[in-house]
Structure formats: C-alpha cells, structure tokens
Scaffold this motif. Structure first.
Motif, short mmCIF file in Angstrom:
data_model
loop_
_atom_site.label_atom_id
_atom_site.label_comp_id
_atom_site.label_asym_id
_atom_site.label_seq_id
_atom_site.Cartn_x
_atom_site.Cartn_y
_atom_site.Cartn_z
N VAL A 21 1.02 -1.19 -0.02
CA VAL A 21 -0.04 -0.09 0.10
C VAL A 21 0.74 1.13 0.11
N LEU A 22 0.76 2.24 -1.06
CA LEU A 22 1.28 3.48 -0.84
C LEU A 22 0.49 4.35 -0.57
N ILE A 23 0.76 5.26 0.33
CA ILE A 23 -0.24 6.37 0.92
C ILE A 23 0.27 7.74 0.80
N ASP A 24 -0.63 8.63 0.05
CA ASP A 24 -0.24 9.98 0.00
C ASP A 24 -0.93 10.87 0.85
N ALA A 77 5.12 4.22 2.11
CA ALA A 77 4.92 2.73 1.46
C ALA A 77 4.85 1.67 2.64
N VAL A 78 3.84 0.86 2.56
CA VAL A 78 3.78 -0.26 3.40
C VAL A 78 3.75 -1.60 2.88
N ARG A 79 4.39 -2.40 3.21
CA ARG A 79 4.48 -3.81 2.84
C ARG A 79 4.29 -4.80 3.89
N ASP A 80 3.29 -5.48 3.83
CA ASP A 80 2.96 -6.55 4.88
C ASP A 80 3.10 -5.95 6.24
N ARG A 81 2.07 -4.87 6.16
CA ARG A 81 1.94 -4.13 7.44
C ARG A 81 3.28 -3.63 7.96
N THR A 82 4.20 -3.51 7.30
CA THR A 82 5.41 -2.81 7.62
C THR A 82 5.73 -1.44 6.89
N GLU A 97 8.88 5.46 -9.30
CA GLU A 97 9.09 4.03 -9.91
C GLU A 97 10.41 3.29 -9.07
N GLU A 98 10.94 4.09 -8.85
CA GLU A 98 12.17 3.53 -8.02
C GLU A 98 11.87 3.03 -6.90
N LEU A 99 11.20 3.72 -5.99
CA LEU A 99 10.59 3.37 -4.71
C LEU A 99 9.56 2.37 -4.73
N ILE A 100 8.77 2.27 -5.89
CA ILE A 100 8.14 0.99 -5.99
C ILE A 100 8.73 -0.19 -6.14
N GLY A 101 9.82 -0.16 -7.02
CA GLY A 101 10.69 -1.18 -7.12
C GLY A 101 11.55 -2.05 -6.14
N LYS A 102 12.03 -0.86 -5.12
CA LYS A 102 12.49 -1.17 -3.76
C LYS A 102 11.43 -1.75 -2.92
N VAL A 103 10.50 -1.29 -2.99
CA VAL A 103 9.25 -2.03 -2.09
C VAL A 103 9.13 -3.46 -2.66
N ARG A 104 8.86 -3.57 -3.87
CA ARG A 104 8.56 -4.71 -4.23
C ARG A 104 9.81 -5.75 -3.91
N GLU A 105 10.97 -5.24 -4.17
CA GLU A 105 12.33 -6.08 -4.12
C GLU A 105 12.71 -6.53 -2.66
N ALA A 106 11.87 -5.76 -1.55
CA ALA A 106 12.30 -5.91 -0.13
C ALA A 106 12.42 -7.04 0.16
N ASP A 107 13.44 -7.80 0.97
CA ASP A 107 13.19 -8.92 1.52
C ASP A 107 12.62 -9.03 2.92
#
Length: 123
Positions: A21-24, A77-82, A97-107
């Motif tokens: 989830v991205l929040i503006d 930017a929130v991924r898996d409630r984090t 776009e770079e931020l979205i890529g980093k969020v997707r790739e985060a381990d």
C-alpha cells in the motif's frame, strides 16, 4: 487501479488486507500536493496490484496525527503491514517508480529479523 480515499474507517482494513500500500498524505490547499497528484495517479494506473491510497490530512486529522505527519505531501510505503518508507516531499515520476521497485524487492524476512534483533537489543 484508481487511487482510493483512506479514512479512519477503512485505513486499517486496507493496510492489513493488501500486500503493498502506498499512502499519499495531502491537502487541497497544498501546491506541491496538487503537483504530485497526477504523478501518483499515473503510477496507480501502471501498478494495478498495488493499493494507492490518499489521506486528506484536513478531513482525517486523526490519521495524520497517528503517523506524526508534519509536512505534506508525505508519501508512505507499507508492505506486509510494515512501513518501509515515510518521507515528506513530492517525488518525480522516476523516483516514485524506483521506490515502488525497492518496495517490491524488499526481503521482508530479513527486515523482520533485523527489527526483532533491534527490539531485543533495545529491551
């Protein structure tokens, strides 16, 4: 997927029910917010698997206060409630776009281990 308006009534359900989830955080009177809005909307169209939410800080002061939003626009930017990212400032399209890529790739497993280690050290 179009952006959705987040309120205190649907915020928790949206964040816990979605992987990313991205929040503006924005307000109608904010010039940089109005400049960032079309960039955010276009990104939402390009990434239909991500929830793009908007919090009007004037209409939702409780949410703005809960996340200590003191400057807008603020993008979170929130991924898996984090929360992986939370910074004020309007991003240009490429940076978003770079931020979205980093969020997707985060381990996320690594991040959870690091957080657990830090809370153990602090406690």
């Amino acid at each position: 997927m179009p952006t959705i308006e987040l309120t205190k009534d649907n915020f928790e359900e949206t964040v816990t029910g979605s992987e990313i989830v991205l929040i503006d955080f924005w307000a109608a009177w904010c010039g940089p917010c109005r400049t960032f809005s079309p960039v955010y909307e276009k990104a939402a169209e390009r990434h239909p698997d991500i929830v793009f939410g908007k919090v009007d800080t004037e209409a939702q002061p409780e949410l703005a206060a809960a996340f200590r939003i003191s400057s807008i626009p603020t993008l979170m930017a929130v991924r898996d409630r984090t929360i992986l990212y939370a910074r004020p400032g309007a991003l240009p399209p490429q940076a978003l776009e770079e931020l979205i890529g980093k969020v997707r790739e985060a381990d996320m497993d690594d991040l959870r281990r690091e957080a657990a280690a830090q809370s153990t050290e602090a406690g």
